[in-house]
Design an enzyme around this catalytic site. Structure first.
Site, mmCIF file in Angstrom:
data_model
loop_
_atom_site.group_PDB
_atom_site.id
_atom_site.type_symbol
_atom_site.label_atom_id
_atom_site.label_comp_id
_atom_site.label_asym_id
_atom_site.label_seq_id
_atom_site.Cartn_x
_atom_site.Cartn_y
_atom_site.Cartn_z
ATOM 1 N N THR A 86 0.862 -1.193 0.000
ATOM 2 C CA THR A 86 0.000 0.000 0.000
ATOM 3 C C THR A 86 0.896 1.240 0.000
ATOM 4 O O THR A 86 0.981 1.938 0.997
ATOM 5 C CB THR A 86 -0.924 0.018 1.241
ATOM 6 O OG1 THR A 86 -0.121 -0.154 2.423
ATOM 7 C CG2 THR A 86 -1.960 -1.077 1.182
ATOM 8 N N THR A 122 -1.008 -2.842 5.518
ATOM 9 C CA THR A 122 -1.323 -1.653 6.316
ATOM 10 C C THR A 122 -2.276 -0.779 5.522
ATOM 11 O O THR A 122 -1.926 -0.315 4.430
ATOM 12 C CB THR A 122 -0.032 -0.884 6.631
ATOM 13 O OG1 THR A 122 0.871 -1.773 7.287
ATOM 14 C CG2 THR A 122 -0.311 0.320 7.527
ATOM 15 N N GLU A 152 0.406 -6.695 10.589
ATOM 16 C CA GLU A 152 1.723 -7.321 10.706
ATOM 17 C C GLU A 152 2.686 -6.283 11.275
ATOM 18 O O GLU A 152 2.658 -5.139 10.874
ATOM 19 C CB GLU A 152 2.142 -7.707 9.277
ATOM 20 C CG GLU A 152 3.445 -8.379 9.175
ATOM 21 C CD GLU A 152 3.474 -9.641 9.987
ATOM 22 O OE1 GLU A 152 2.645 -10.525 9.747
ATOM 23 O OE2 GLU A 152 4.335 -9.725 10.877
ATOM 24 N N ARG A 155 9.659 -6.167 11.324
ATOM 25 C CA ARG A 155 10.694 -5.209 10.917
ATOM 26 C C ARG A 155 11.605 -5.874 9.913
ATOM 27 O O ARG A 155 11.964 -7.048 10.095
ATOM 28 C CB ARG A 155 11.560 -4.806 12.125
ATOM 29 C CG ARG A 155 10.854 -4.079 13.219
ATOM 30 C CD ARG A 155 11.636 -4.204 14.517
ATOM 31 N NE ARG A 155 11.732 -5.608 14.950
ATOM 32 C CZ ARG A 155 12.538 -6.050 15.895
ATOM 33 N NH1 ARG A 155 13.356 -5.240 16.525
ATOM 34 N NH2 ARG A 155 12.554 -7.337 16.220
ATOM 35 N N ASN A 212 3.038 2.448 14.277
ATOM 36 C CA ASN A 212 4.085 3.078 13.472
ATOM 37 C C ASN A 212 4.152 4.584 13.731
ATOM 38 O O ASN A 212 5.232 5.179 13.707
ATOM 39 C CB ASN A 212 3.859 2.792 11.981
ATOM 40 C CG ASN A 212 4.451 1.442 11.581
ATOM 41 O OD1 ASN A 212 5.018 0.745 12.419
ATOM 42 N ND2 ASN A 212 4.335 1.083 10.312
ATOM 43 N N LEU A 254 14.871 5.581 20.213
ATOM 44 C CA LEU A 254 15.248 6.892 20.740
ATOM 45 C C LEU A 254 16.649 7.231 20.230
ATOM 46 O O LEU A 254 17.383 7.979 20.844
ATOM 47 C CB LEU A 254 15.212 6.859 22.279
ATOM 48 C CG LEU A 254 15.092 8.197 22.989
ATOM 49 C CD1 LEU A 254 13.736 8.833 22.716
ATOM 50 C CD2 LEU A 254 15.288 8.029 24.499
ATOM 51 N N CYS A 264 7.642 2.018 5.143
ATOM 52 C CA CYS A 264 6.522 1.953 6.098
ATOM 53 C C CYS A 264 6.301 3.239 6.872
ATOM 54 O O CYS A 264 5.303 3.924 6.655
ATOM 55 C CB CYS A 264 6.748 0.794 7.056
ATOM 56 S SG CYS A 264 6.946 -0.779 6.195
ATOM 57 N N LYS A 267 5.363 6.665 4.888
ATOM 58 C CA LYS A 267 4.081 6.678 4.167
ATOM 59 C C LYS A 267 2.914 6.362 5.100
ATOM 60 O O LYS A 267 1.801 6.837 4.879
ATOM 61 C CB LYS A 267 4.117 5.757 2.948
ATOM 62 C CG LYS A 267 4.289 4.274 3.225
ATOM 63 C CD LYS A 267 3.030 3.469 3.060
ATOM 64 C CE LYS A 267 3.301 1.998 3.273
ATOM 65 N NZ LYS A 267 2.166 1.223 3.676
HETATM 66 C C1 UGA Z 1 8.677 -0.580 10.802
HETATM 67 C C2 UGA Z 1 8.180 -0.989 12.198
HETATM 68 O O1 UGA Z 1 9.264 -0.957 13.131
HETATM 69 C C3 UGA Z 1 7.590 -2.395 12.160
HETATM 70 O O2 UGA Z 1 7.050 -2.739 13.432
HETATM 71 C C4 UGA Z 1 6.471 -2.432 11.119
HETATM 72 O O3 UGA Z 1 5.898 -3.717 11.005
HETATM 73 C C5 UGA Z 1 7.037 -2.027 9.760
HETATM 74 O O4 UGA Z 1 7.606 -0.708 9.850
HETATM 75 C C6 UGA Z 1 5.925 -2.036 8.768
HETATM 76 O O5 UGA Z 1 5.031 -1.173 8.870
HETATM 77 O O6 UGA Z 1 5.829 -2.952 7.957
HETATM 78 P P1 UGA Z 1 10.885 -1.109 9.366
HETATM 79 O O7 UGA Z 1 10.331 -0.162 8.350
HETATM 80 O O8 UGA Z 1 11.442 -2.430 8.925
HETATM 81 O O9 UGA Z 1 9.746 -1.469 10.461
HETATM 82 O O10 UGA Z 1 12.043 -0.330 10.081
HETATM 83 P P2 UGA Z 1 12.382 0.189 11.568
HETATM 84 O O11 UGA Z 1 13.312 -0.749 12.220
HETATM 85 O O12 UGA Z 1 11.141 0.557 12.282
HETATM 86 O O13 UGA Z 1 13.188 1.520 11.204
HETATM 87 C C7 UGA Z 1 12.535 2.584 10.510
HETATM 88 C C8 UGA Z 1 13.476 3.743 10.328
HETATM 89 O O14 UGA Z 1 13.678 4.415 11.560
HETATM 90 C C9 UGA Z 1 14.862 3.391 9.791
HETATM 91 O O15 UGA Z 1 15.189 4.316 8.777
HETATM 92 C C10 UGA Z 1 15.762 3.560 11.003
HETATM 93 O O16 UGA Z 1 17.069 3.930 10.630
HETATM 94 C C11 UGA Z 1 15.062 4.678 11.749
HETATM 95 N N1 UGA Z 1 15.309 4.682 13.211
HETATM 96 C C12 UGA Z 1 14.904 3.647 14.003
HETATM 97 C C13 UGA Z 1 15.911 5.789 13.802
HETATM 98 O O17 UGA Z 1 16.288 6.764 13.110
HETATM 99 N N2 UGA Z 1 16.113 5.819 15.157
HETATM 100 C C14 UGA Z 1 15.718 4.789 15.948
HETATM 101 O O18 UGA Z 1 15.902 4.867 17.177
HETATM 102 C C15 UGA Z 1 15.097 3.679 15.353
#
Ligand code: UGA
Length: 437
Positions: A86, A122, A152, A155, A212, A254, A264, A267
């Site tokens: 999506t 989503t 879902e 990550r 999210n 954090l 994810c 968007k």
């Molecule tokens: C995210 C959610 O964490 C999942 O629970 C969810 O299922 C998924 O989206 C989804 O909607 O399908 P993901 O996109 O794989 O998972 O990535 P994250 O690990 O959440 O990281 C997202 C972004 O945040 C990355 O660019 C990461 O570098 C950044 N980030 C993360 C930070 O800048 N600081 C942090 O402390 C944590």
């Protein structure tokens, strides 16, 4: 049980593989024949640690098959999981639901026996109710084709763990039959004690976007503090470490730096703003606009730091960019902060050479204007500025003296707080980072 999975992208492929490993008969559908051929041949068409081994196990069990025939899927499944994408609509904050809607309208006319269609994608709240009506209208078996929502939370980089040992299961259902079918599909997880929340359809859809949104807000909160630290001479890394020790706050999500990207979080918060406005409650999530703005400003600030490190003008400057993926342990470059910064540096006239352990092929496709190298040393050769934009372990472990021997000038910008400033300065580098004066 006989399960089907519609859509073999990141989510669908992982779900299909894991459900087969858990003991179900699984038939997975996609219209992309190359993708089907790869998966059926034991190749995972994206980078996910451990998934190739799980795919092999699933294929060897004989319980996982692939097809592009929707009628075969309809005839096979007791439960059909819809796992299509999506993405954000071009020119709008809203989500493009055409793949989810297309999956349900393609499947429904073939449903001739009682079954449950389960959305995992989503979606904006209210979508499931609409799809339930579509299903009942189009399925020959009528209301005996039920609809449920099971968001879902996986990550990228932790897909198997998050599928087999999720923090929780959320089952959005409107009947006992739907709940029982889902509980049977997830029986091994429930037996292992995974917490399960049973809700209505709308709540299940909302749990996902709310989760999210919360994660994005937490990241932007610490990045807003980084801006204040930059203005006041404080250090956001020390600040974050001190905040994290309060277990009401906690240290996860954090981590200050270049902010969030990927397919994810960005968007999803935009689609949430869009949907809330449609529902007449836009004010409730207006803060998410700020969350998005803070996130985007980190990219601008990183470009500024590189420009400053280059002496104020990027024209003709060689910049080595460490990282392209939106986060480590992924080859996904959708809305990758690193590539966005690299593109902006290029637009200002810099000669940008990017290196990434996994995402180079994808980056080359989306950003052909940039140059790419196979190693950090190669990318850094002759560089005036080195910018660390995705915190892969390979980059954390770089030896500042070795890298210093190949660059033109020893200037590093660390946008992820991944390098030890003391060690780099001791090796003769000027070191700048986000979130400190
Ligand atoms: C995210 C959610 O964490 C999942 O629970 C969810 O299922 C998924 O989206 C989804 O909607 O399908 P993901 O996109 O794989 O998972 O990535 P994250 O690990 O959440 O990281 C997202 C972004 O945040 C990355 O660019 C990461 O570098 C950044 N980030 C993360 C930070 O800048 N600081 C942090 O402390 C944590």
């Amino acid at each position: 049980m006989r399960l089907t999975v519609i859509g073999t992208g990141y989510l669908g492929a992982t779900h299909a593989i894991c459900m087969a490993v858990l003991g179900h008969e699984v038939l997975a559908l996609d219209r992309d024949l190359d993708r089907l051929e790869a998966l059926a041949g034991g190749r995972v068409p994206f980078h996910e640690p451990g998934l190739p081994e799980m795919l092999r196990k699933a294929l060897d069990s004989g319980r996982l098959r692939f097809t592009d025939d929707v009628a075969e899927v309809a005839a096979f499944g007791d439960v059909h999981f819809v796992c299509t994408g999506t993405p954000q609509l071009p020119g709008s904050m809203g989500a493009d639901l055409s793949q989810v809607e297309g999956a349900v309208t393609a499947l429904a006319p073939h449903l001739e026996r009682p079954c449950l269609v389960v959305g995992k994608s989503t979606v904006p709240v209210g979508t499931a109710e609409r799809l339930a009506a579509t299903l009942a209208a189009l399925a020959p078996v009528g209301e005996a084709a039920g609809l449920a929502w099971n968001p879902e939370f996986l990550r990228e980089g932790h897909a198997i763990e998050d599928t087999l040992r999720p923090s929780r299961l959320v089952l959005g259902v409107t009947s006992d039959d739907a709940r029982e079918r889902l509980e049977a599909a997830f029986a091994p997880l429930l037996a292992a004690g995974v917490p399960c929340v049973v809700t209505d359809l709308a709540t299940a859809e909302l749990v996902k976007v709310a989760a999210n949104s919360f994660l994005a807000t937490k990241i932007s909160f610490i990045n807003a503090m980084a801006e204040v630290c930059e203005a006041s001479g404080a250090d956001v890394h020390q600040l974050a470490a001190a905040l994290a020790l309060d277990d009401r706050i906690g240290g996860r999500f954090l981590k200050p730096g270049l902010g969030f990207g990927g397919g994810c979080l960005p968007k999803d918060i935009r689609a949430f703003i869009h949907r809330a406005e449609e529902l007449g409650t836009g004010h409730s999530v207006r803060f998410l606009r700020e969350v998005d703005d803070i996130n985007q400003r980190r990219r601008g600030r990183t470009v500024e730091l590189v420009r400053e490190a280059a002496g104020g003008d990027l024209r003709g400057v060689r910049v080595c960019v460490l990282g392209a993926a939106f986060k480590p342990h992924s080859d996904d470059v959708r809305d990758a902060p690193a590539l966005d910064v690299a593109r902006r540096l290029h637009e200002e006239g810099a000669r940008v050479v990017v290196v990434d352990p996994q995402a180079l092929d994808n980056a080359r496709r989306t950003h052909p204007e940039l140059e790419y190298a196979g190693s950090a040393l190669e990318a850094a050769a002759g560089a005036h500025v080195v910018a660390l934009l995705t915190e892969w372990d390979q980059f954390r472990g770089l030896d500042p003296a070795r890298l210093g021997a190949v660059v033109e000038r020893r200037a590093v910008v660390d946008a992820r707080g991944a390098l030890d400033p003391v060690a780099w300065r001791a090796a003769g580098w000027t070191h700048r980072g986000l979130g400190a004066a």
